[in-house]
Design an enzyme around this catalytic site. Structure first.
Site, PDB file in Angstrom:
ATOM      1  N   HIS A 184      12.058   7.844  -1.291  1.00 60.46           N
ATOM      2  CA  HIS A 184      12.315   7.586   0.122  1.00 60.46           C
ATOM      3  C   HIS A 184      11.585   8.618   0.950  1.00 60.46           C
ATOM      4  CE1 HIS A 184      14.438   6.717   3.841  1.00 60.46           C
ATOM      5  NE2 HIS A 184      14.729   5.551   3.280  1.00 60.46           N
ATOM      6  N   ASP A 237      17.813   0.041  -2.148  1.00 60.73           N
ATOM      7  CA  ASP A 237      17.367  -1.234  -2.710  1.00 60.73           C
ATOM      8  C   ASP A 237      17.511  -1.320  -4.216  1.00 60.73           C
ATOM      9  OD1 ASP A 237      16.646  -2.468  -0.320  1.00 60.73           O
ATOM     10  OD2 ASP A 237      14.820  -1.277  -0.221  1.00 60.73           O
ATOM     11  N   HIS A 244       9.121  -1.576   2.137  1.00 58.58           N
ATOM     12  CA  HIS A 244      10.269  -1.437   3.048  1.00 58.58           C
ATOM     13  C   HIS A 244      11.374  -2.367   2.534  1.00 58.58           C
ATOM     14  CE1 HIS A 244      12.476  -0.588   6.588  1.00 58.58           C
ATOM     15  NE2 HIS A 244      11.762  -1.215   7.509  1.00 58.58           N
TER      16      HIS A 244
HETATM   17  N1  CMC Z   1       7.589   5.261  -8.288  1.00 62.43           N
HETATM   18  C1  CMC Z   1       6.689   6.132  -8.789  1.00 62.43           C
HETATM   19  N2  CMC Z   1       6.106   7.111  -8.071  1.00 62.43           N
HETATM   20  C2  CMC Z   1       6.467   7.211  -6.786  1.00 62.43           C
HETATM   21  C3  CMC Z   1       7.399   6.335  -6.188  1.00 62.43           C
HETATM   22  C4  CMC Z   1       7.979   5.343  -6.988  1.00 62.43           C
HETATM   23  N3  CMC Z   1       8.876   4.494  -6.492  1.00 62.43           N
HETATM   24  N4  CMC Z   1       7.565   6.667  -4.872  1.00 62.43           N
HETATM   25  C5  CMC Z   1       6.750   7.714  -4.651  1.00 62.43           C
HETATM   26  N5  CMC Z   1       6.100   8.040  -5.810  1.00 62.43           N
HETATM   27  C6  CMC Z   1       5.165   9.151  -5.994  1.00 62.43           C
HETATM   28  C7  CMC Z   1       3.847   8.903  -5.272  1.00 62.43           C
HETATM   29  O1  CMC Z   1       2.940   8.229  -6.112  1.00 62.43           O
HETATM   30  C8  CMC Z   1       3.429  10.322  -4.939  1.00 62.43           C
HETATM   31  O2  CMC Z   1       2.959  10.897  -6.141  1.00 62.43           O
HETATM   32  P1  CMC Z   1       1.717  11.955  -6.099  1.00 62.43           P
HETATM   33  O3  CMC Z   1       2.235  13.123  -5.321  1.00 62.43           O
HETATM   34  O4  CMC Z   1       1.432  12.242  -7.527  1.00 62.43           O
HETATM   35  O5  CMC Z   1       0.605  11.222  -5.392  1.00 62.43           O
HETATM   36  C9  CMC Z   1       4.738  11.021  -4.608  1.00 62.43           C
HETATM   37  O6  CMC Z   1       5.742  10.302  -5.358  1.00 62.43           O
HETATM   38  C10 CMC Z   1       5.087  11.017  -3.112  1.00 62.43           C
HETATM   39  O7  CMC Z   1       5.139   9.659  -2.683  1.00 62.43           O
HETATM   40  P2  CMC Z   1       4.636   9.113  -1.278  1.00 62.43           P
HETATM   41  O8  CMC Z   1       4.098   7.731  -1.476  1.00 62.43           O
HETATM   42  O9  CMC Z   1       3.743  10.129  -0.651  1.00 62.43           O
HETATM   43  O10 CMC Z   1       5.992   9.078  -0.449  1.00 62.43           O
HETATM   44  P3  CMC Z   1       6.241   8.300   0.905  1.00 62.43           P
HETATM   45  O11 CMC Z   1       7.289   9.064   1.614  1.00 62.43           O
HETATM   46  O12 CMC Z   1       4.962   8.029   1.618  1.00 62.43           O
HETATM   47  O13 CMC Z   1       6.805   6.876   0.406  1.00 62.43           O
HETATM   48  C11 CMC Z   1       8.251   5.150  -0.265  1.00 62.43           C
HETATM   49  C12 CMC Z   1       8.126   6.518   0.417  1.00 62.43           C
HETATM   50  C13 CMC Z   1       9.686   4.639  -0.124  1.00 62.43           C
HETATM   51  C14 CMC Z   1       7.308   4.144   0.426  1.00 62.43           C
HETATM   52  C15 CMC Z   1       7.862   5.295  -1.751  1.00 62.43           C
HETATM   53  O14 CMC Z   1       8.749   6.199  -2.401  1.00 62.43           O
HETATM   54  C16 CMC Z   1       7.846   3.968  -2.484  1.00 62.43           C
HETATM   55  O15 CMC Z   1       6.833   3.255  -2.448  1.00 62.43           O
HETATM   56  N6  CMC Z   1       8.981   3.578  -3.174  1.00 62.43           N
HETATM   57  C17 CMC Z   1       9.054   2.280  -3.827  1.00 62.43           C
HETATM   58  C18 CMC Z   1       9.372   1.201  -2.786  1.00 62.43           C
HETATM   59  C19 CMC Z   1      10.812   1.235  -2.321  1.00 62.43           C
HETATM   60  O16 CMC Z   1      11.730   1.328  -3.132  1.00 62.43           O
HETATM   61  N7  CMC Z   1      10.999   1.109  -0.998  1.00 62.43           N
HETATM   62  C20 CMC Z   1      12.325   1.062  -0.381  1.00 62.43           C
HETATM   63  C21 CMC Z   1      12.586   2.223   0.514  1.00 62.43           C
HETATM   64  S1  CMC Z   1      14.323   2.350   0.966  1.00 62.43           S
HETATM   65  C22 CMC Z   1      14.667   0.961   1.919  1.00 62.43           C
HETATM   66  C23 CMC Z   1      13.846   0.852   3.135  1.00 62.43           C
HETATM   67  O17 CMC Z   1      13.727   1.793   3.928  1.00 62.43           O
HETATM   68  O18 CMC Z   1      13.325  -0.243   3.361  1.00 62.43           O
END
Ligand code: CMC
Length: 423
Positions: free
Chosen positions: A302, A358, A266
């Protein structure tokens, strides 16, 4: 077309009609679908990926179109023409203030910026290397003990007072936490300065009589604060609402939000982005590692935005303004190279992974000479107005109850206790 959903339970052959309102069905309506003598049907939704937890009139997001609006006003227009305190007023009250209302609100916030001296001692009690988010969370929680009247959450005047106090004191708490880590004396608020100019002064003032930050940096910080002010039902807002639903005081609810924001998935992502950029050797090699699942490309992806994050576009522009004052951050080159490769790569395209807020904010914060540990504090301060707007909306909403999800129990049942010598 009837706004209802026809369901046949193939286990029993019974048919049900469930009302559809605002594109949702009420999970409680599914309870009637039951096997004789068994609990009714429930939904299973870890991480709330398709569950609305409330009705809200504060922030609108269309993730596919990359739209973000506060109370109906596009974020681009607010970032261009508004100030953080004006946006906070809008979020909290539903309408933009008149000039008298804005002057009154600014005066109130400005005159609640000081902390009780004991709270200063409380912050001084932390170890020299304490994380500023940990200090912020604990000191906001401690504020509840200074204002026991904050428990009167049903009294609108009282709520207004606590909201003003929290919005006003967050920069002071954040700045004290920062100065503590630097081993520098804490700087008291300067009520002649604007919200963001005062924050910069409390962070960076040394022996000068008056600290006047560069106007371009003040403006950039205003923009960053506006972009971070609210983001509907994200993890920390959900934490504030969930804890607030127990009818605890707002300091305790906001402290819970700070805890949620601290995490690297987050608000902690901006700190993680910077640390990631610092240790990247070869960009291509790093991207291969991400695709192989070794780590995440922090600052990408996201839950809601699947096209682009409109906040990232505005921040990218703000980068130029800040770098004009501070000089270009050498990590910018690595960030741009990463972005370019990722946007052309099938792995990221197919998963709809784009830079989020971010990805670039950390570069600005570093150019402003903040250590990475402070980045999430810079997110928590402006998000406080959003958290409080959501908290207030929760309290006014007759549909809301104490948050208490169901579970699917998967453990053992009704076992006889085994004495320790027999295990
Ligand atoms: N790098 C590489 N792969 C990724 C990333 C990433 N940053 N984010 C998602 N994926 C992949 C994930 O591994 C999954 O792949 P697969 O389908 O092969 O298993 C696919 O993309 C879908 O991801 P998810 O984890 O199911 O998506 P989510 O909606 O649950 O997670 C998220 C959203 C923001 C937690 C995630 O994208 C992430 O961890 N990003 C990095 C952390 C980040 O930058 N967070 C800030 C968010 S914006 C500010 C805020 O709201 O605080």
């Amino acid at each position: 077309m009837t706004d209802s959903l026809s369901i046949r339970d193939n286990r029993t052959g019974r048919d049900y009609e469930i009302a559809i309102t605002d594109g949702t069905i009420r999970a409680a309506d599914l309870k009637q679908i039951a096997l004789d003598g068994e609990p009714g049907l429930a939904t299973y939704d870890p991480g709330f990926v398709n569950t609305a937890s409330c009705r809200s009139a504060i922030t609108y997001i269309d993730g596919d179109a990359g739209v973000l609006e506060y109370r109906g006003y596009p974020i681009e227009q607010l970032a261009e023409s508004s100030s953080y305190l004006e946006v906070a007023y809008l979020l909290l009250n539903g309408e933009l203030p008149t000039s008298d209302e804005l002057a009154g609100w600014t005066h109130e916030v400005t005159h609640h910026t000081f902390l009780h001296e004991n709270l200063k001692q409380f912050i001084q009690g932390f170890r020299y290397d304490a994380h500023p988010m940990g200090m912020l969370m604990a000191s906001v929680s401690a504020l509840s003990t200074y204002y026991p009247d904050a428990r009167e959450i049903a009294d609108p005047e009282n709520r207004r007072l606590q909201i003003t106090r929290l919005v006003a004191k967050m920069p002071t708490l954040g700045a004290f936490a920062y100065r503590h880590g630097q081993g520098k004396p804490y700087v008291y608020p300067d009520n002649d300065l604007s919200y963001t100019a005062n924050f910069l002064a409390m962070l960076f003032k040394m022996s000068e009589q008056k600290y006047n930050a560069d106007e371009r940096l003040i403006k950039a910080l205003e923009v960053l604060f506006i972009l971070h002010a609210d983001h509907e039902q994200n993890c920390s807002t959900n934490a504030v609402r969930s804890v607030g639903s127990s009818q605890v005081d707002p300091y305790s609810a906001v402290a819970a939000g700070i805890g949620a924001l601290y995490g690297p998935l987050h608000g902690g992502a901006n700190e993680a982005v910077l640390k990631m950029l610092r240790r990247i050797g070869t960009v291509g090699e790093f991207i291969e590692g991400v695709k192989a699942g070794k780590e995440k490309l922090m600052g990408f992806g996201h839950r809601v935005y699947k096209n682009y994050d409109p906040r990232a576009t505005i921040i990218k522009k703000a980068c130029d303004d800040v770098f004009a004052v501070t000089g270009v951050n050498p990590l910018l080159k690595i960030a741009m190279e990463l972005e370019k490769i990722a946007l052309e790569d099938e792995y990221f395209i197919s998963r709809k992974l784009y830079p989020n807020v971010d990805f670039y904010s950390g570069l600005i914060y570093e150019a402003l000479q903040f250590p990475p540990e402070m980045f999430t504090v810079l997110f928590a301060i402006p998000r406080t107005s959003g958290w409080l707007a959501q908290w207030q909306e929760l309290l006014m909403d007759k549909d809301q109850k104490i948050a208490r999800p169901k579970q699917i129990y998967t453990g053992a049942r009704t076992r006889d206790f085994i004495p320790i010598e027999k295990r």
